[in-house]
Motif scaffolding. Structure first.
Motif, PDB file in Angstrom:
ATOM      1  N   ALA A  11       0.968  -1.398  -0.058  1.00  0.00           N
ATOM      2  CA  ALA A  11      -0.052  -0.032  -0.178  1.00  0.00           C
ATOM      3  C   ALA A  11       0.855   1.412  -0.012  1.00  0.00           C
ATOM      4  O   ALA A  11       0.396   2.442  -0.328  1.00  0.00           O
ATOM      5  CB  ALA A  11      -1.054  -0.058   1.257  1.00  0.00           C
ATOM      6  N   HIS A  12       2.382   1.110   0.499  1.00  0.00           N
ATOM      7  CA  HIS A  12       3.035   2.280   0.301  1.00  0.00           C
ATOM      8  C   HIS A  12       3.239   2.822  -1.109  1.00  0.00           C
ATOM      9  O   HIS A  12       3.797   3.762  -1.248  1.00  0.00           O
ATOM     10  CB  HIS A  12       4.197   2.286   1.048  1.00  0.00           C
ATOM     11  CG  HIS A  12       4.286   2.005   2.536  1.00  0.00           C
ATOM     12  ND1 HIS A  12       4.429   1.096   3.444  1.00  0.00           N
ATOM     13  CD2 HIS A  12       4.033   3.126   3.296  1.00  0.00           C
ATOM     14  CE1 HIS A  12       4.161   1.499   4.593  1.00  0.00           C
ATOM     15  NE2 HIS A  12       3.900   2.905   4.699  1.00  0.00           N
ATOM     16  N   GLY A  21       0.651   2.575  -3.481  1.00  0.00           N
ATOM     17  CA  GLY A  21      -0.698   2.325  -3.983  1.00  0.00           C
ATOM     18  C   GLY A  21      -1.238   3.771  -4.137  1.00  0.00           C
ATOM     19  O   GLY A  21      -2.370   3.804  -4.823  1.00  0.00           O
ATOM     20  N   GLY A  22      -0.702   4.755  -3.952  1.00  0.00           N
ATOM     21  CA  GLY A  22      -1.343   6.018  -4.346  1.00  0.00           C
ATOM     22  C   GLY A  22      -2.179   6.597  -3.470  1.00  0.00           C
ATOM     23  O   GLY A  22      -2.752   7.778  -3.816  1.00  0.00           O
ATOM     24  N   GLY A  23      -2.377   6.125  -2.402  1.00  0.00           N
ATOM     25  CA  GLY A  23      -3.179   6.516  -1.490  1.00  0.00           C
ATOM     26  C   GLY A  23      -2.666   7.094  -0.041  1.00  0.00           C
ATOM     27  O   GLY A  23      -1.473   7.696  -0.292  1.00  0.00           O
ATOM     28  N   ARG A  24      -3.383   7.063   1.084  1.00  0.00           N
ATOM     29  CA  ARG A  24      -2.635   7.881   2.235  1.00  0.00           C
ATOM     30  C   ARG A  24      -1.678   7.426   2.782  1.00  0.00           C
ATOM     31  O   ARG A  24      -0.604   8.405   2.997  1.00  0.00           O
ATOM     32  CB  ARG A  24      -3.815   7.526   3.362  1.00  0.00           C
ATOM     33  CG  ARG A  24      -4.285   8.805   3.855  1.00  0.00           C
ATOM     34  CD  ARG A  24      -5.566   8.634   5.083  1.00  0.00           C
ATOM     35  NE  ARG A  24      -5.513   7.378   5.539  1.00  0.00           N
ATOM     36  CZ  ARG A  24      -6.514   6.535   5.468  1.00  0.00           C
ATOM     37  NH1 ARG A  24      -7.594   6.565   4.666  1.00  0.00           N
ATOM     38  NH2 ARG A  24      -6.437   5.249   6.272  1.00  0.00           N
ATOM     39  N   LEU A  25      -1.153   6.142   2.667  1.00  0.00           N
ATOM     40  CA  LEU A  25      -0.002   5.490   3.057  1.00  0.00           C
ATOM     41  C   LEU A  25       1.203   6.092   2.309  1.00  0.00           C
ATOM     42  O   LEU A  25       2.252   6.584   2.774  1.00  0.00           O
ATOM     43  CB  LEU A  25       0.275   4.085   3.026  1.00  0.00           C
ATOM     44  CG  LEU A  25      -0.408   3.328   4.347  1.00  0.00           C
ATOM     45  CD1 LEU A  25      -0.118   1.919   4.254  1.00  0.00           C
ATOM     46  CD2 LEU A  25       0.140   3.945   5.647  1.00  0.00           C
ATOM     47  N   HIS A  46      -7.822   6.979  -0.260  1.00  0.00           N
ATOM     48  CA  HIS A  46      -7.865   5.547   0.127  1.00  0.00           C
ATOM     49  C   HIS A  46      -6.673   5.335   0.705  1.00  0.00           C
ATOM     50  O   HIS A  46      -5.766   5.937   0.913  1.00  0.00           O
ATOM     51  CB  HIS A  46      -8.428   4.657  -0.754  1.00  0.00           C
ATOM     52  CG  HIS A  46      -7.351   4.288  -2.003  1.00  0.00           C
ATOM     53  ND1 HIS A  46      -6.035   3.498  -1.766  1.00  0.00           N
ATOM     54  CD2 HIS A  46      -7.326   4.793  -3.093  1.00  0.00           C
ATOM     55  CE1 HIS A  46      -5.361   3.630  -2.837  1.00  0.00           C
ATOM     56  NE2 HIS A  46      -6.168   4.482  -3.705  1.00  0.00           N
ATOM     57  N   ARG A  92      -2.201   6.206 -10.469  1.00  0.00           N
ATOM     58  CA  ARG A  92      -2.401   5.318  -9.189  1.00  0.00           C
ATOM     59  C   ARG A  92      -3.516   6.129  -8.357  1.00  0.00           C
ATOM     60  O   ARG A  92      -3.372   7.415  -8.150  1.00  0.00           O
ATOM     61  CB  ARG A  92      -1.243   5.199  -8.168  1.00  0.00           C
ATOM     62  CG  ARG A  92      -0.409   3.989  -8.907  1.00  0.00           C
ATOM     63  CD  ARG A  92       0.900   4.031  -7.986  1.00  0.00           C
ATOM     64  NE  ARG A  92       1.826   5.100  -8.324  1.00  0.00           N
ATOM     65  CZ  ARG A  92       3.234   5.377  -7.679  1.00  0.00           C
ATOM     66  NH1 ARG A  92       3.476   4.273  -6.801  1.00  0.00           N
ATOM     67  NH2 ARG A  92       3.968   6.366  -7.875  1.00  0.00           N
ATOM     68  N   GLY A  93      -4.610   5.627  -7.830  1.00  0.00           N
ATOM     69  CA  GLY A  93      -5.529   6.195  -7.046  1.00  0.00           C
ATOM     70  C   GLY A  93      -6.612   6.822  -7.684  1.00  0.00           C
ATOM     71  O   GLY A  93      -7.684   7.273  -7.190  1.00  0.00           O
ATOM     72  N   THR A 120      -8.500  10.224  -5.953  1.00  0.00           N
ATOM     73  CA  THR A 120      -7.134  10.746  -5.465  1.00  0.00           C
ATOM     74  C   THR A 120      -6.716  12.144  -6.174  1.00  0.00           C
ATOM     75  O   THR A 120      -6.198  12.786  -5.197  1.00  0.00           O
ATOM     76  CB  THR A 120      -6.143   9.408  -5.786  1.00  0.00           C
ATOM     77  OG1 THR A 120      -6.660   8.195  -4.853  1.00  0.00           O
ATOM     78  CG2 THR A 120      -4.880   9.994  -4.949  1.00  0.00           C
ATOM     79  N   GLY A 123      -4.851   3.038   0.340  1.00  0.00           N
ATOM     80  CA  GLY A 123      -3.675   2.442  -0.519  1.00  0.00           C
ATOM     81  C   GLY A 123      -3.803   1.062  -0.854  1.00  0.00           C
ATOM     82  O   GLY A 123      -3.121   0.367  -1.703  1.00  0.00           O
TER      83      GLY A 123
END
Lengths: 356, 356
Positions: free
Chosen positions: A29-30, A32-36, B347, B242-243, B247, B349
């Protein structure tokens, strides 16, 4: 960026700003384009690298207006182990790209950094690598202005791979190159050879014996800038990486169309390196370096250039190792102490495990 | 470079110029700095990519003098499978970096390419990937000017990874960014969303059913250049990778400090994509794209901008999807057909496997 920072202090950059208790390891998830991913970029990469020229790591960086001609280069770094005596994958990723620009006759200015991280990589390892990159960039007086992070599944990527690309501005209108080499030119070497390759093998335990040896990994842009500042007419330069001194000079000789003679006894090799090479059956001329270069200059500039190399690397044993002849064979000829001559060629590529 | 080349012809680039009988697969020695590496660079990379701006692939490239302000970016590409409907890792590595520059308001000019090759990779696979990169670069009117090759042991690197870095020149003095967004601005989307992510999952056989769907992977620099040529005052742009759309717009809204309202029914999604998302429990707003972007423009330029998007992508269903409000919440609000409202966030991720 002052260039005066003690590189020995690079481990004292404080603790990792990401909460290691929550995320002790890199997760898929790091990337993945999200919060992380956003937190990783903001709290780890940007906080260490200080990407001052862009508003958001991962986007394009806006650069200041650059006058003059530019050079661009790229290199990926896949070294194992990630940390070795004298450096790590982070400092290496800065030195390698800085040096590629420097030997092209350019002043390195801006670097990009692309990380391919393996799922499960300890966050603290990444933090140390990025801190080391930041210190190396400060020492070399370059800015890491933009970056990217991808995460691949556990078992891929040996922990992490790094790509850096760089751009720099040419020191003068006449960039160095094999085509500028002339008969009687002097061939100078900036320091002793073979340390990086042997240090990496030692760090991997592949030598079969203990050896205390530091890689020569270092940025060479400051000494090259001095050559230009002192108006040395630099005809050609090459940094010595994969394939070592011999590979670099074989390519330069081929490119120039002229024969180059080098004298074996004039080529500085540390005792530890030559002993290790003897035991392993390696030729130090083909062993990798990451902080050495050759420079070809007119005969009447040789002493001045050598003196600049000595000022910047008093302990490195810079030396004049040979001369360009008038023969148009494009060959590299090595003369031994006994006067025997040997033509050097590119090796097949299979001599050494990967060490860059 | 004409930009008119039919990208469908990218597989017709002839046979691999390296003798496949001698070296049908990548060997560790292809990254060793010796003869094998030189041959690989000369016969495969340079012959396909035509690195016209440097004398030797792997060195720095010398660039022509570039007036104006520059942007620089980088991205690594680790997509699996290497080939998918609508593209492959090679074309993706060009599109992604070209698009990052384009949405920064820059005309992409020069790319570097760093390859991390897995020992055992079929040489023919590499040849196809490099041919595809070359075609994508021609279509996007950019030059791949310098490169690097590393080889890692069998079992690493999923066949190959590619990093591209790029530099471009800004179209105008006022680069786009969230800070330029104003109340009443229109939010436009260049085409239907979610294709790349779903196409990749389908190519991996992860859907559990057959689906004929092409990735949207494409270069968006030509349509963005048209926006600038037609004097559209571009306030902000983001490519959707990504996202996904959500995002990108969450980050833009946060950066602007203003609330953005988008209408769910105005967001184009292909039937195949929305069906696949329903079955898999995915939200298409968060699924990756590789050839779509959002652009925020003043209300009175919205129609002109939309008309340019339609000229460049008549089949893509470009649409106005929302408006910037005067509320200073920095939030992205999605309104459904029934009038219900939902605030969208990044999200974590973990929604999707890696697909870039």
């Amino acid at each position: 960026m002052t260039g005066t920072r003690d590189s020995g202090s690079k481990w004292s950059g404080g603790n990792c700003p990401l909460p290691l208790t929550d995320y002790p390891h890199i997760q898929i998830a790091h990337g993945g384009g999200g919060r992380l991913m956003r937190d990783l970029i903001r709290d780890l990469f940007r906080s260490a690298l200080g990407t001052t020229h862009n508003t958001e790591m991962g986007d394009s960086a806006l650069l200041p207006v650059l006058d003059g001609e530019l050079a661009m280069t790229t290199d990926s770094y896949v070294v194992r182990p990630l940390f070795f005596p004298g450096g790590d994958i982070g400092s290496l990723a800065v030195h390698g790209t800085v040096n590629d620009l420097a030997v092209s006759g350019a002043r390195p200015l801006f670097l990009s950094a692309g990380f391919i991280l393996e799922e499960g990589l300890p966050m603290e390892t990444l933090w140390h690598v990025v801190q080391s990159m930041a210190a190396a960039a400060r020492d070399a007086d370059v800015s890491i202005v933009t970056g990217d992070t991808k995460v691949v599944e556990n078992g891929k990527a040996d922990g992490l791979y790094i790509n850096t690309a760089g751009i720099g501005r040419l020191h003068c209108d006449e960039p160095p190159g094999p085509g500028r080499i002339r008969e009687h030119d002097a061939i100078l070497l900036s320091g002793d050879i073979g340390r990086h390759g042997i240090a990496i093998m030692a760090a991997r335990g592949e030598l079969g014996f203990d050896l205390e040896l530091q890689s020569d990994s270092a940025a060479i842009n400051h000494v090259i800038a001095s050559l230009y500042e002192k108006r040395i007419p630099v005809h050609c330069m090459r940094d010595l990486t994969r394939g070592g001194l011999a590979t670099a000079l074989v390519e330069v000789a081929e490119g120039s169309g002229l024969e180059m003679n080098i004298l074996e006894t004039d080529i500085p090799v540390l005792g530890e390196v030559s002993t290790a090479c003897e035991i392993l059956g390696l030729d130090p001329l083909y062993v990798a370096n990451e902080g050495r270069f050759v420079v070809v200059v007119p005969e009447d500039s040789a002493d001045a250039a050598l003196s600049i190399l000595r000022q910047h690397g008093p302990d490195l044993q810079p030396a004049r190792i040979g001369t360009v002849t008038g023969n148009t064979t494009g060959r590299l000829v090595l003369r031994s102490l006994l006067g025997t001559e040997r033509v050097l060629y590119l090796h097949s590529g299979e001599q050494l495990p990967r060490i860059c």
